[in-house]
Design a protein around this motif. Sequence first.
Motif, short mmCIF file in Angstrom:
data_model
loop_
_atom_site.label_atom_id
_atom_site.label_comp_id
_atom_site.label_asym_id
_atom_site.label_seq_id
_atom_site.Cartn_x
_atom_site.Cartn_y
_atom_site.Cartn_z
N ARG A 1 0.83 -1.20 0.00
CA ARG A 1 0.00 0.00 0.00
C ARG A 1 0.87 1.25 0.00
O ARG A 1 0.61 2.20 -0.74
CB ARG A 1 -0.91 -0.01 1.23
CG ARG A 1 -1.93 1.11 1.19
CD ARG A 1 -2.52 1.36 2.55
NE ARG A 1 -3.30 0.23 3.03
CZ ARG A 1 -3.52 -0.01 4.32
NH1 ARG A 1 -3.02 0.79 5.24
NH2 ARG A 1 -4.23 -1.05 4.68
N ARG B 1 2.25 1.81 -3.39
CA ARG B 1 1.28 2.41 -4.33
C ARG B 1 1.09 3.89 -4.04
O ARG B 1 0.92 4.70 -4.93
CB ARG B 1 -0.05 1.66 -4.23
CG ARG B 1 0.01 0.24 -4.77
CD ARG B 1 -1.37 -0.32 -5.01
NE ARG B 1 -2.15 -0.48 -3.80
CZ ARG B 1 -2.19 -1.61 -3.08
NH1 ARG B 1 -1.52 -2.67 -3.47
NH2 ARG B 1 -2.93 -1.68 -2.00
N MET B 2 1.12 4.21 -2.72
CA MET B 2 0.97 5.62 -2.32
C MET B 2 2.09 6.45 -2.94
O MET B 2 1.86 7.53 -3.48
CB MET B 2 1.01 5.70 -0.80
CG MET B 2 0.23 6.84 -0.21
SD MET B 2 0.42 6.88 1.57
CE MET B 2 -0.88 5.79 2.10
N VAL C 1 1.59 6.89 -6.74
CA VAL C 1 0.62 7.93 -7.09
C VAL C 1 1.24 9.31 -6.87
O VAL C 1 1.12 10.20 -7.72
CB VAL C 1 -0.68 7.77 -6.26
CG1 VAL C 1 -1.56 9.00 -6.40
CG2 VAL C 1 -1.42 6.52 -6.70
N ILE D 1 3.63 10.05 -9.66
CA ILE D 1 2.95 10.42 -10.90
C ILE D 1 2.57 11.90 -10.87
O ILE D 1 2.88 12.66 -11.79
CB ILE D 1 1.66 9.57 -11.11
CG1 ILE D 1 2.04 8.11 -11.43
CG2 ILE D 1 0.81 10.14 -12.25
CD1 ILE D 1 0.84 7.20 -11.54
N VAL D 2 1.93 12.32 -9.77
CA VAL D 2 1.47 13.71 -9.69
C VAL D 2 2.65 14.67 -9.74
O VAL D 2 2.64 15.66 -10.49
CB VAL D 2 0.64 13.94 -8.40
CG1 VAL D 2 0.32 15.41 -8.22
CG2 VAL D 2 -0.63 13.12 -8.45
N VAL E 1 4.36 14.51 -13.36
CA VAL E 1 3.57 15.20 -14.39
C VAL E 1 3.55 16.70 -14.11
O VAL E 1 3.64 17.52 -15.02
CB VAL E 1 2.13 14.63 -14.45
CG1 VAL E 1 1.28 15.42 -15.41
CG2 VAL E 1 2.17 13.17 -14.87
N GLY E 2 3.46 17.05 -12.83
CA GLY E 2 3.45 18.46 -12.46
C GLY E 2 4.73 19.15 -12.89
O GLY E 2 4.71 20.23 -13.48
N THR F 1 4.90 19.43 -16.71
CA THR F 1 4.00 20.48 -17.20
C THR F 1 4.58 21.86 -16.92
O THR F 1 4.53 22.75 -17.77
CB THR F 1 2.62 20.35 -16.54
OG1 THR F 1 2.24 18.98 -16.56
CG2 THR F 1 1.60 21.19 -17.25
N LEU G 1 5.32 24.53 -19.76
CA LEU G 1 4.64 25.83 -19.77
C LEU G 1 5.63 26.98 -19.71
O LEU G 1 5.43 28.02 -20.33
CB LEU G 1 3.64 25.92 -18.62
CG LEU G 1 2.41 25.02 -18.75
CD1 LEU G 1 1.50 25.17 -17.55
CD2 LEU G 1 1.63 25.34 -20.02
N LEU H 1 1.84 31.55 -24.79
CA LEU H 1 0.60 31.48 -24.03
C LEU H 1 0.07 32.86 -23.68
O LEU H 1 -1.03 32.99 -23.17
CB LEU H 1 0.81 30.66 -22.75
CG LEU H 1 0.97 29.16 -23.02
CD1 LEU H 1 1.42 28.45 -21.76
CD2 LEU H 1 -0.33 28.58 -23.52
N LEU H 2 0.87 33.88 -23.93
CA LEU H 2 0.38 35.23 -23.70
C LEU H 2 -0.66 35.53 -24.76
O LEU H 2 -0.38 35.41 -25.95
CB LEU H 2 1.52 36.24 -23.83
CG LEU H 2 2.55 36.26 -22.71
CD1 LEU H 2 3.54 37.38 -22.97
CD2 LEU H 2 1.89 36.47 -21.38
N TYR H 3 -1.84 35.89 -24.31
CA TYR H 3 -2.86 36.17 -25.31
C TYR H 3 -2.59 37.51 -25.98
O TYR H 3 -2.91 37.69 -27.14
CB TYR H 3 -4.24 36.14 -24.67
CG TYR H 3 -5.33 36.19 -25.69
CD1 TYR H 3 -5.49 35.14 -26.59
CD2 TYR H 3 -6.16 37.28 -25.80
CE1 TYR H 3 -6.45 35.17 -27.56
CE2 TYR H 3 -7.14 37.32 -26.78
CZ TYR H 3 -7.28 36.27 -27.65
OH TYR H 3 -8.23 36.32 -28.61
N PHE H 4 -2.00 38.44 -25.24
CA PHE H 4 -1.70 39.74 -25.85
C PHE H 4 -0.44 40.35 -25.23
O PHE H 4 0.05 39.89 -24.21
CB PHE H 4 -2.88 40.70 -25.67
CG PHE H 4 -3.31 40.89 -24.24
CD1 PHE H 4 -2.63 41.74 -23.40
CD2 PHE H 4 -4.42 40.22 -23.75
CE1 PHE H 4 -3.02 41.92 -22.09
CE2 PHE H 4 -4.82 40.39 -22.42
CZ PHE H 4 -4.11 41.23 -21.59
N GLU I 1 -13.14 42.12 -13.54
CA GLU I 1 -13.84 41.21 -12.64
C GLU I 1 -14.84 41.93 -11.74
O GLU I 1 -15.33 41.36 -10.79
CB GLU I 1 -12.83 40.41 -11.82
CG GLU I 1 -12.07 41.20 -10.78
CD GLU I 1 -10.82 41.88 -11.33
OE1 GLU I 1 -10.73 42.11 -12.55
OE2 GLU I 1 -9.94 42.19 -10.51
#
Lengths: 147, 246
Positions: A4, A7-8, A11, A14-15, A18-19, A22, A26, A33-36, A125
């Motif tokens: 157990r 497995r802990m 997991v 994995i997090v 992947v973190g 990513t 990024l 990724l800058l929209y403007f 906002e």
Amino acid sequence: MTPRRKRMLAVAAIVIGVGAATTVALQALNENLLYFYSPSQIMAGEAPGERSFRLGGLVTTGSVQRSPGSMEVRFTVTDHAQTIPVSYTGLLPDLFREGQGVVARGKLLDDGTFVAEEVLAKHDENYMPPEVAESLHQPPPAAGGAS
Amino acid sequence: MATWTWFHKLASPPHFYRIAGMLMPWFAWPAAILIIAALYGGLVLAPPDYQQGEGFRMVYVHAPSAWMSMFIYATMAIASAIALIWRMKLAHAVAAAAAPVGAWFTFAALATGSLWGKPMWGTWWVWDARLTSELILLFLYLGFMALRSSIEDPQRADRASAVLAVVGVINLPIIHYSVYWWNTLHQGATITKIGKPSITMDMLWPLLAMMLGFTLYFGAVLMIRLRAEVIRRERNAAWLREELAR
């Protein structure tokens, strides 16, 4: 180590894995990724010169000029540090007004004018009834909304 | 390990089947009352917005849907992690039962945002970081469901989809912080902002009531779907035949 616990750890691995992947991806893509771009970024030469890109900022209060007999609108976009003059021909969205945010797509000419093909309004906002807004800023929203 | 007995007891299908049936109305009724009150408060009582006029009322469906899309995914990911670590079949069932509900809320958030975006922004869709990451969330839900149904063996389907759900959880902070990390067309957060409120009380309470109402609605639907999931998984068990015969 119990299965157990194993497995802990799997997991958690994995997090975290992947973190991390990513985050790195990024970071590498950050610019795309800058929209403007803000007027300051454009003045600092960070925007792509030849390609068309997006400019975002606030419409300077008192800068909107419409030419009679045509659809052309001229205004300036500011981020309180730098200001870029914009010219646009076409329909403007409902939320377009002085002191409010806009995102314009187009090209920067050599004379420093940004010729927009598309203008979108950027909403902030804040939500409030008209009476509250009136009591907050008189006269109409000053650029910045520092109130 | 006495402290864990309730946890293991909860995981026993007969026990859970009964508890879910008992809990369901306690979610459903408050949800119905809250949603009706919030609809009246948001569509009738709240004043129009100073910039957007009546169009701002879309927020009463949009923001709670977006909240649910992330809340349900978090539920799924946590359930999947528990299922992987403790080999708990019921937790796999929770993730499986939650996924379609989450997918629909994600779709609702995207659709309402699009309807609002056209008049307000001037466009149905832009590829900014917030909208794109929310679309990826929809694909994660669809991928999760597709993966489950594409694997014949239920146990392998459970494990493979659980790993996908855990991997996808990385998208949640990206969605939430996208409006701060990058320049986006989408505005920043209104109610989770620290400091001065960005929305007046008479506009805020229906929004909060709607979010709570949607969350409780999800609780009720999850109970119903979980009972169905338990029946499907335990269809040959003796306890189920007795239970249904009662």
